[in-house]
Structure formats: C-alpha cells, structure tokens
Design an enzyme around this catalytic site. Structure first.
Site, mmCIF file in Angstrom:
data_model
loop_
_atom_site.group_PDB
_atom_site.id
_atom_site.type_symbol
_atom_site.label_atom_id
_atom_site.label_comp_id
_atom_site.label_asym_id
_atom_site.label_seq_id
_atom_site.Cartn_x
_atom_site.Cartn_y
_atom_site.Cartn_z
ATOM 1 N N SER A 186 -2.893 -2.868 1.616
ATOM 2 C CA SER A 186 -2.183 -2.571 0.376
ATOM 3 C C SER A 186 -2.717 -1.252 -0.195
ATOM 4 O O SER A 186 -3.777 -0.773 0.219
ATOM 5 C CB SER A 186 -2.400 -3.693 -0.633
ATOM 6 O OG SER A 186 -3.750 -3.664 -1.067
ATOM 7 N N LYS A 187 -1.986 -0.717 -1.173
ATOM 8 C CA LYS A 187 -2.407 0.546 -1.798
ATOM 9 C C LYS A 187 -3.783 0.390 -2.423
ATOM 10 O O LYS A 187 -4.644 1.260 -2.337
ATOM 11 C CB LYS A 187 -1.420 0.919 -2.901
ATOM 12 C CG LYS A 187 -0.233 1.644 -2.366
ATOM 13 C CD LYS A 187 0.475 2.398 -3.465
ATOM 14 C CE LYS A 187 1.533 3.278 -2.843
ATOM 15 N NZ LYS A 187 2.625 3.592 -3.677
ATOM 16 N N ARG A 188 -3.970 -0.734 -3.059
ATOM 17 C CA ARG A 188 -5.221 -1.026 -3.736
ATOM 18 C C ARG A 188 -6.383 -1.093 -2.729
ATOM 19 O O ARG A 188 -7.435 -0.493 -2.927
ATOM 20 C CB ARG A 188 -5.025 -2.367 -4.453
ATOM 21 C CG ARG A 188 -6.252 -2.962 -4.999
ATOM 22 C CD ARG A 188 -6.277 -2.819 -6.489
ATOM 23 N NE ARG A 188 -7.526 -3.363 -7.002
ATOM 24 C CZ ARG A 188 -7.563 -4.456 -7.711
ATOM 25 N NH1 ARG A 188 -6.454 -5.105 -7.945
ATOM 26 N NH2 ARG A 188 -8.709 -4.871 -8.169
#
Ligand code: GLU
Length: 495
Positions: free
Chosen positions: A257-259
């Site tokens: 994920s981006k996170r």
C-alpha cells in the site's frame, strides 16, 4: 519467440507520481529488448488524464531513467522522428482516429449524463449484474448525434464493442486470451473534455510510433481485449504484447500500500527510484535486482551488469508469476556491485556522501580509504560514519572497552606501552611493517593476536568493530597514531 528484427519499444508512464520499482523494471525490459535487437527505446508521457497529473513527476521519471542507466533514444525532452512524445500535444492525431472510428461504425457519441449513468449503475447493482454501459446512445442515428455535437451538447465517445462472438488476444508470456465480447463494455474512448482516454491514445500512439512490442504491467490485462479491438477496427497490424507479473510486498501477501511504501524509509529502504541514491544504493544494483524480479537467465546466475543484461536478455525467460520484493537481496546486490567498482570509481561515488555528512575529504584520501571499507559497506551512505575516526584529531575510547575479556587494565597498558616503543622507532606504519612485529610482541607478552590487536584497535579507532587496524594507522600517519595510543594509555591509568 526469437526476435530478429530491431524492436521499437516504448515506456509509457503517466506522470502521476514517483517512478517506482515496477515502472523501472518495465523500462529496463523495454530498453534491454530494444538494445538487444538493435532497435530503439522510446519514452512517451501519457498525460491525458489532466486531473491526475503531479507536477514534477515527468522530470522525476526522466531523471530516474538516466540515473539508472536506461537512457531513451526518443522522448519529450530530446525529440525524435515520431514526436511529439507527450500525449497532451497529440490531440489532433487522436481526433482524426476518433473520427475514423465513428465513420466506420466502430465508435459512437454518447450523451448520457453522469446522473443517468449513476442510476443505471445502481439498477444493475440491484439486479446483481456487473456494471456496464446499457447501450442507450449506441442506437442513436449518427447524423442526429453529429447535429447534437455541433450544437454543443456535452458528450463522450464510446467504443462500439461487438455484442456477439469472442475476442482472442495473444500475450507472449501468457498465450492466447479469449474473452466473450458480451463481457467487454462499450468503453469511453474520448472524455467530455475532448481528451482521449489511455486506451485510445496508447493504441493510436503505439501504431503511429511504429512500436513493435508493448511491455507493461498485468493491471492492463483486463482492457487488453479492448486495445485489440481498437487496433482491428482501425485495420492495423497487431503488436507483440507482454503483460508483466506484479510485485508483492516482502511478505508475499498482497501488493504494497502507499502507506507501507512510505514507511519503508525508516528502515533505509524504498520502492521509489528517487530515494535510492540518498539511501546509498548504486544504480547498477537496482538494475541487477529488478532485472531478476520477473526474468532469469538460468537457475543460478545472479550477478549482471547492464552489458551482460543486454547480451543475455530474452522475452522467453520472463516469468509470469508475481515476485515478492526482497530487500535483503537488494542489499546483497548493492554490496556485490560496490566491490565490483574499481578504487577510483568507488571513491568518486563516495565523495558526495562524505560531502553531505559534512566531512571534508580529498579524492586522494578517499582513494586510500576505499580499500579498507569496500568489503564492509552495504550502502554508500555507511562510509562516512564507519570512517569518522579517521577524520577526527583524536578519539575518545571508553576505558573499559580497551580491555579485552579476561584481561586486566595493566595488561592492556602493557600492550600499548610496548607497541608504542616499537611504533616510535618505525618510519612508516602499515600492514607489512607493523603486523608481524606486533603479533610477535603479543606472543612474547603471553597474549593472543586477537587480544593484542583488540587493545590497539580500540585505542586507534575508538571502536570495537572497525575497518582494519594497521591500514587505519597508515592512513592516520605515525604521529596521529602515537597520540591516540598515548591517550589510551592515560585512560587506562585512570581505570
Ligand atoms: N500510462 C500507462 C501507465 O502508466 C501505460 C501502460 C502501457 O504501457 O500501455 O501504466
């Protein structure tokens, strides 16, 4: 799958974010195929989705490719015979092909409002059928539709997908893919702002730019039949397609994920090319690592330079299964490529890391340092800290650290005192001149070599673990080495 003709291959990123490992790998395979076959590697910027554009992204992509050593032969900033290479500058070309598709009955104007489409979607949801355009405007009379367009009515253009039959596309990696046409939506080709969507623009450009091979991520597999249908509707020859495997997070469970991607930085890793240099990675290592995330030469060769890859790359060794990102492997490749650089080159690469750590060092001094650290660093940014003791006037070892396990402070002092006597008599201290004598001294005093060297190492470097002792003394010089030993002696006296 043997490719004999020169391939024209394009990397076609949308400038909507950072260049990451997945994009870099696609670009690398594009480049390798082009170079291997004596063809061209083209950079095309797909910027028709104006809402998603990120300022600076295009420049970052170009810089990233150059840093990686994947230069393009044609592109927005360098031009080429098939330009412009930015889709936003090619509107007229798309308008012409849109007209042809409409004239030949392969596309149609659609005037449905977003509200109406939303109601259709909700109805379909209630009926538990997958969302698709219901074909209302497909049935409009073309001349009537043209009049409405001329009158300025808001519209899009949709592809008129055949309702019967099957579309078969061919992927070099995955073989034949059959899709029932009734499962292919009447996709929008041109949005209400007049700009084409990716599917139309990319298909048109691949033809116009005489691209021979399309290598891209497997997220484009679902719309692959649409691209094939557009190509056929325009009467063009089909290209060779390869849809690459996806990258999974290190655990192998799902995509990152981006996170999670942003969080990697605190452990010294990143999936973004822009961060690699700062983190101390060599472009050679990035290239070697990503080359093997979806391709292999055989079942054991791991070390590849760019020329090796150009020589050995082939599409038939690509692997369609997803690859988990393995940062341990990345570190391994970086260390291996660091050792593969010659002394001058490694010194040149290290210089900026010393500069940004605020350490003033000459190129000549770095050349002296390189041999003692190159087997010890995994990333370039580790070098300034590892060698900080060489740039200080003195070090401040913890007195307890000077005493090896099982020895007393008196014994440690004894080692230093006798060594000082020897060093003071020497013209030059280095491995050849000092090591045998000090080893012998230790033995005479009844200590093992590791005990003797331990004491001297901590006195000279201030650290228990450090680059080699005598080579460090050589770089420091006799005077500085002797001062450090005297200071250690004083410290031991105070214990
Ligand atoms: N613009 C698309 C992307 O950013 C390119 C896909 C393709 O290579 O056709 O992924």
């Amino acid at each position: 799958m043997d490719i004999v003709k020169p391939a024209r291959v394009r990397f076609a990123p949308s400038p909507t974010g950072h260049l990451h490992l997945g994009g870099a790998r696609t670009a690398l395979y594009d480049y390798l195929l082009a170079k291997k076959t004596g063809g061209q590697f083209v950079l095309r910027i797909e910027d028709t989705d104006q809402k998603r554009l990120v300022p600076g992204s295009e420049a970052e992509i170009m810089h990233g490719l150059r840093w990686l050593g994947i230069p393009y032969d044609e592109g927005p900033d360098i031009g080429g015979r098939y330009g412009p290479y930015r889709q936003s500058e090619r509107r007229d070309i798309y308008a012409e092909y849109t007209r042809r598709l409409i004239d030949s009955g392969h596309a149609y104007y659609c005037f449905c409002t977003p509200d109406r489409l939303e109601r259709v979607r909700q109805d379909q949801q209630k009926q538990k059928i997958s969302p698709h355009y219901d074909g209302t405007c497909r049935r409009l009379d073309v001349d009537e539709a043209r009049r409405r367009v001329i009158n300025g009515e808001r519209h899009v253009v949709r592809f008129k997908t055949p309702k019967e039959g099957t579309t078969t596309c061919y992927d070099l990696l995955r073989g034949k893919i059959h899709v029932e046409n009734q499962n292919i939506d009447d996709y929008i080709l041109v949005k209400s702002d007049g700009l084409p969507v990716y599917h139309l623009a990319a298909t048109v450009d691949d033809h116009e730019m005489e691209i021979t091979h399309v290598i891209r991520g497997s997220e484009w597999l679902p719309t692959f039949p649409l691209h094939t249908l557009i190509t056929r509707a325009l009467g063009w020859e089909e290209l060779q397609y390869v849809h690459l495997s996806v990258f999974l997070k290190p655990s192998g469970k799902g995509k990152m994920s981006k996170r999670e991607a942003a969080d990697l930085m605190k452990d010294g890793y990143s999936i973004f090319i822009k961060d690699m240099e700062l983190l101390g990675y060599l472009p050679e290592a990035v290239v070697n690592w990503i080359a093997l995330m979806g391709w292999s030469y055989d079942d054991h060769t791991e070390f590849f330079t760019m020329p090796d890859l150009v020589d050995k790359f082939s599409l038939d060794r690509l692997n369609p299964s997803p690859a988990a990102i393995n940062f341990t492997k990345f570190d391994y490749f970086n260390a291996v490529h660091i050792r593969n650089l010659d002394i001058d080159e490694l010194a040149r690469r290290l210089l900026p890391y010393f500069e940004s750590a605020g350490v003033a060092v000459s190129f000549d001094k770095l050349r002296q340092i390189v041999p003692i650290i190159r087997e010890r660093i995994t990333t370039l940014d580790e070098a300034p800290e590892m060698t900080a003791y060489l740039f200080k006037d003195t070090v401040d070892p913890d007195p307890e650290a000077l005493i090896p396990k099982g020895m007393t402070s008196r014994q440690a002092s004894e080692i230093i005192q006798h060594s000082l006597g020897i060093f003071e008599e020497m013209d030059r201290i280095n491995l050849e001149t000092a090591e045998p004598i000090i080893r012998e001294l230790g033995e005479k005093l009844g200590f093992t070599a590791s005990q003797t060297f331990w004491v001297l190492r901590v006195a000279i470097t201030g650290q228990k673990v450090s680059p080699p002792l005598f080579e460090s003394m050589e770089i420091l010089g006799k005077e500085s080495s002797i001062l450090r030993l005297r200071k250690a002696l004083q410290k031991l006296d105070e214990v």
